[in-house]
Design an enzyme around this catalytic site. Structure first.
Site, PDB file in Angstrom:
ATOM      1  CE  LYS A  21      -4.756   1.202   0.211  1.00 31.02           C
ATOM      2  NZ  LYS A  21      -5.540  -0.299  -0.524  1.00 31.02           N
ATOM      3  CG  ASP A  72      -6.648   2.955  -1.137  1.00 32.14           C
ATOM      4  OD1 ASP A  72      -7.419   1.674  -0.791  1.00 32.14           O
ATOM      5  OD2 ASP A  72      -7.715   3.952  -0.044  1.00 32.14           O
TER       6      ASP A  72
END
Ligand code: NAD
Length: 412
Positions: free
Chosen positions: A102, A142
């Site tokens: 991430k 995201d």
């Protein structure tokens, strides 16, 4: 409790149940690589502003790591680490040849101009250039990022390499090697697993009341598809609050209202509510699709849904999870419920590597196959082990990564 603490506690429980040996358990608790970068950019006013960016690669045991890039004021190393770990479990649960990662930049993208956003993205991409790539680590969007941001990341990476490398990111514009169906994939997956969950509970989709927190990429698509499946979407929200109409919201009219630049809470055909009130509305299906840590010990008791479908990553704290289950709420956990995005990202990467592109129907039907199979496998494990779905999903995922780690051994 932070999202990282919650995710670590979930891992510990799964590892204990599986009897994973302490060395491998310890290994899984730590990310493989964490990079913190500073991202200096020139603002439109000619000033220098320095942001902080992160890229955490939790695991590469099953393949290159995969995970989104978030632009949000709350981004920090702990959050990015937790989300990277969740990506490892999500990819493993879906049987994808990926580890988890991430990234993010601590910023408020709504306060940046288009050009500032481009400069921020290109500088961040340059700073993490060395650790990304189609065979290393493949970012995707995201919260706060989108196709355009992915196009800039792809272009920046390609400029450094001297050749166009579409497979370095997913959820790019289709024109640049993106996959048909990718933009909608996470919300579509949420709708598919909701249908499975409702069937398992013996509840009808037709007329079921749906409440969605967060009306962005995931929440808006999930709301639309659930509406198309016959549900009644009674409330949705964005960061500023929500709109509630027990008769059902007209989603097309709501989208037109949003396109005119107004927030959800000012939608005239519904009552303005806060995000906290929204979580407590009477409904069959509650879809948290905004931030992590929204359902807590403080509000879990007030939730009146039968089914919670975690569109967001980590929306339920460990304590809330226990309280909700004790209250009879069935929860479809994030690593199962929102895996549609990473599944179609995988399809996009495969298409990019082969320079051969699929029809949208094919993408959607393969998505449904993988998700439905994962749901049924997880449900079967949950009933065999007499555990909830989250524990079963984590057990399956952790077991897969632990077995792969055992096979590969510890280098050197
Ligand atoms: P997005 O930026 O498109 O939308 C986020 C929405 O949440 C917006 O409507 C925003 O106004 C709202 N929001 C922000 N802060 C809020 C708050 N404090 N309270 C209520 N609403 C708030 O983001 P997205 O891509 O839809 O992602 C939403 C969630 O889904 C995130 O947790 C993300 O990690 C997760 N997720 C996204 C994908 C994907 O493919 N986009 C895949 C898997 C998981």
């Amino acid at each position: 409790m932070s999202t990282l603490a919650t995710v670590l506690e979930q891992l510990d429980q799964a590892a204990d149940r599986l009897g994973v040996e302490p060395q491998i358990h310890q290994h899984l608790r730590h990310p493989k690589r964490s990079l913190i970068v500073s991202v200096p950019i020139q603002t439109d006013a000619g000033e220098l502003e320095v942001f902080t960016g992160y890229r955490v690669q939790h695991s590469m045991t099953l393949g290159p790591s995969k995970g989104g890039i978030r632009y949000h004021p709350d981004v920090d190393l702990d959050e990015v680490t937790a989300l990277a770990m969740l990506m490892t479990w999500k990819c493993a649960l879906m049987g994808l040849p990926y580890g988890g990662a991430k990234g993010g930049v601590r910023c408020d993208p709504s306060k940046l101009s288009f050009r500032e956003l481009e400069r921020l993205t290109r500088r961040y991409a340059s700073e993490i250039y060395l650790c990304i790539g189609p065979d290393r680590d493949i970012p995707a969007p995201d919260m706060g990022t989108n196709e355009q941001v992915m196009a800039w990341v792809m272009d920046t990476y390609s400029m450094q390499r001297g050749t166009t490398v579409p497979g370095v990111v997913t959820n790019k514009p289709v024109l640049l090697g993106g996959s048909l169906g990718r933009v909608e994939a996470t919300g579509r997956g949420v709708a598919y697993v909701t249908a499975e969950g409702m069937a398992h509970l013996g509840l009808l989709l037709s007329g079921a009341r749906v409440v969605v927190q967060g009306f962005g990429n995931v929440g808006s698509v999930a709301a639309r598809l659930l509406h198309e499946m016959g549900c009644r979407v009674v409330a949705v929200s964005d960061v500023g609050g929500g709109s509630y109409n027990p008769e059902g919201l007209d989603l097309e009219a709501l989208q037109a209202h949003l396109r005119s630049g107004q927030p959800v809470r000012q939608y005239p055909e519904g009552d303005a509510i806060t995000n906290e009130e929204l979580l407590q509305l009477p409904c069959e299906i509650l879809v948290p699709a905004a931030l992590g840590g929204q359902l807590t010990a403080g509000n879990a008791g007030a939730v009146r849904a039968r089914l919670i479908v975690e569109g967001a990553n980590g929306p339920t704290t460990a304590e809330a999870d226990r309280l909700l289950r004790e209250g009879g709420v069935f929860i479809l956990p994030d690593i199962l419920a929102n895996a549609g995005g990473v599944i179609v990202s995988y399809f996009e990467w495969v298409q990019d590597l082969q320079f051969f592109f699929w029809k949208e129907d094919e993408v959607n039907s393969r998505l449904r196959d993988i998700l439905t199979a994962a749901f049924r496998r997880t449900l079967a494990l949950a009933s065999r082990e007499r555990v909830d779905l989250r524990t079963a999903a984590l057990m399956e995922a952790v077991d897969r990564v632990a077995r792969a780690t055992r096979l590969r051994g510890f280098y050197p």
